[in-house]
Design a protein around this motif. Structure first.
Motif, PDB file in Angstrom:
ATOM      1  N   MET A   1     -27.471 -70.335 -21.834  1.00 16.76           N
ATOM      2  CA  MET A   1     -27.146 -69.507 -22.989  1.00 16.76           C
ATOM      3  C   MET A   1     -28.422 -69.162 -23.740  1.00 16.76           C
ATOM      4  SD  MET A   1     -24.192 -70.118 -25.841  1.00 16.76           S
ATOM      5  CE  MET A   1     -24.830 -71.604 -26.533  1.00 16.76           C
ATOM      6  N   SER A   2     -28.600 -67.905 -24.056  1.00 14.65           N
ATOM      7  CA  SER A   2     -29.790 -67.422 -24.747  1.00 14.65           C
ATOM      8  C   SER A   2     -29.740 -67.753 -26.237  1.00 14.65           C
ATOM      9  CB  SER A   2     -29.894 -65.902 -24.610  1.00 14.65           C
ATOM     10  OG  SER A   2     -29.933 -65.523 -23.273  1.00 14.65           O
ATOM     11  N   ALA A   3     -30.915 -67.858 -26.826  1.00 19.51           N
ATOM     12  CA  ALA A   3     -30.992 -67.981 -28.287  1.00 19.51           C
ATOM     13  C   ALA A   3     -30.714 -66.593 -28.873  1.00 19.51           C
ATOM     14  CB  ALA A   3     -32.371 -68.463 -28.694  1.00 19.51           C
ATOM     15  N   PHE A   4     -30.223 -66.555 -30.093  1.00 17.76           N
ATOM     16  CA  PHE A   4     -29.913 -65.266 -30.721  1.00 17.76           C
ATOM     17  C   PHE A   4     -30.277 -65.324 -32.191  1.00 17.76           C
ATOM     18  CE2 PHE A   4     -26.134 -67.907 -30.436  1.00 17.76           C
ATOM     19  CZ  PHE A   4     -25.722 -67.976 -31.756  1.00 17.76           C
ATOM     20  N   ASP A   5     -30.403 -64.128 -32.798  1.00 14.36           N
ATOM     21  CA  ASP A   5     -30.784 -64.004 -34.203  1.00 14.36           C
ATOM     22  C   ASP A   5     -29.582 -63.828 -35.125  1.00 14.36           C
ATOM     23  OD1 ASP A   5     -33.814 -63.860 -33.883  1.00 14.36           O
ATOM     24  OD2 ASP A   5     -33.146 -62.296 -32.511  1.00 14.36           O
ATOM     25  N   VAL A   6     -28.558 -63.134 -34.629  1.00 16.17           N
ATOM     26  CA  VAL A   6     -27.380 -62.820 -35.441  1.00 16.17           C
ATOM     27  C   VAL A   6     -26.139 -63.089 -34.594  1.00 16.17           C
ATOM     28  CG1 VAL A   6     -26.129 -60.989 -36.662  1.00 16.17           C
ATOM     29  CG2 VAL A   6     -28.627 -61.032 -36.726  1.00 16.17           C
ATOM     30  N   GLU A   7     -25.081 -63.627 -35.218  1.00 17.23           N
ATOM     31  CA  GLU A   7     -23.820 -63.845 -34.515  1.00 17.23           C
ATOM     32  C   GLU A   7     -22.710 -63.112 -35.243  1.00 17.23           C
ATOM     33  OE1 GLU A   7     -22.371 -67.638 -32.462  1.00 17.23           O
ATOM     34  OE2 GLU A   7     -21.413 -67.736 -34.428  1.00 17.23           O
ATOM     35  N   VAL A   8     -21.878 -62.400 -34.479  1.00 22.30           N
ATOM     36  CA  VAL A   8     -20.716 -61.697 -35.032  1.00 22.30           C
ATOM     37  C   VAL A   8     -19.503 -62.125 -34.215  1.00 22.30           C
ATOM     38  CG1 VAL A   8     -19.634 -59.463 -35.455  1.00 22.30           C
ATOM     39  CG2 VAL A   8     -22.098 -59.726 -35.817  1.00 22.30           C
ATOM     40  N   ASP A   9     -18.528 -62.719 -34.873  1.00 16.67           N
ATOM     41  CA  ASP A   9     -17.298 -63.166 -34.213  1.00 16.67           C
ATOM     42  C   ASP A   9     -16.191 -62.170 -34.529  1.00 16.67           C
ATOM     43  OD1 ASP A   9     -15.052 -64.434 -33.218  1.00 16.67           O
ATOM     44  OD2 ASP A   9     -15.584 -66.398 -34.028  1.00 16.67           O
ATOM     45  N   THR A  10     -15.735 -61.449 -33.503  1.00 18.71           N
ATOM     46  CA  THR A  10     -14.670 -60.459 -33.694  1.00 18.71           C
ATOM     47  C   THR A  10     -13.363 -60.937 -33.065  1.00 18.71           C
ATOM     48  OG1 THR A  10     -15.186 -59.212 -31.681  1.00 18.71           O
ATOM     49  CG2 THR A  10     -16.386 -58.593 -33.688  1.00 18.71           C
ATOM     50  N   SER A  11     -13.210 -62.244 -32.930  1.00 16.31           N
ATOM     51  CA  SER A  11     -11.986 -62.810 -32.340  1.00 16.31           C
ATOM     52  C   SER A  11     -10.756 -62.269 -33.054  1.00 16.31           C
ATOM     53  CB  SER A  11     -12.012 -64.332 -32.452  1.00 16.31           C
ATOM     54  OG  SER A  11     -13.078 -64.871 -31.713  1.00 16.31           O
ATOM     55  N   GLY A  12      -9.777 -61.838 -32.266  1.00 19.92           N
ATOM     56  CA  GLY A  12      -8.526 -61.320 -32.824  1.00 19.92           C
ATOM     57  C   GLY A  12      -8.554 -59.831 -33.108  1.00 19.92           C
TER      58      GLY A  12
END
Length: 77
Positions: A1-12
């Motif tokens: 798994m890559s490192a990331f700067d921003v996370e957006v969870d659009t579950s649902g």
């Protein structure tokens, strides 16, 4: 798994909302930064790669874990 700067969870949320939220997040990011997008809508398997191709962003990685789709996008120049 890559490192990331921003996370957006659009579950649902159903498409096109995950794409729209990814677009908004990427607009505030610098070239080369990575976005981790979490999606439950299976349509994203087609929509996210197409979005990346259209916008010049790179799909670095995608995988499925615990019923959720994970996409790592790198913001293009």
């Amino acid at each position: 798994m890559s490192a990331f700067d921003v996370e957006v969870d659009t579950s649902g949320l159903n498409c096109p909302l995950p794409v729209l939220k990814a677009r908004k997040a990427l607009a505030d990011m610098s070239a080369g930064q990575k976005l981790h997008l979490i999606v439950t809508d299976k349509g994203a398997n087609k929509d996210i790669p197409a979005f990346c191709k259209m916008t010049g962003n790179q799909l670095v990685e995608n995988y499925e874990q615990a019923g959720k789709l994970h996409f790592i996008l790198e913001k293009g120049a």
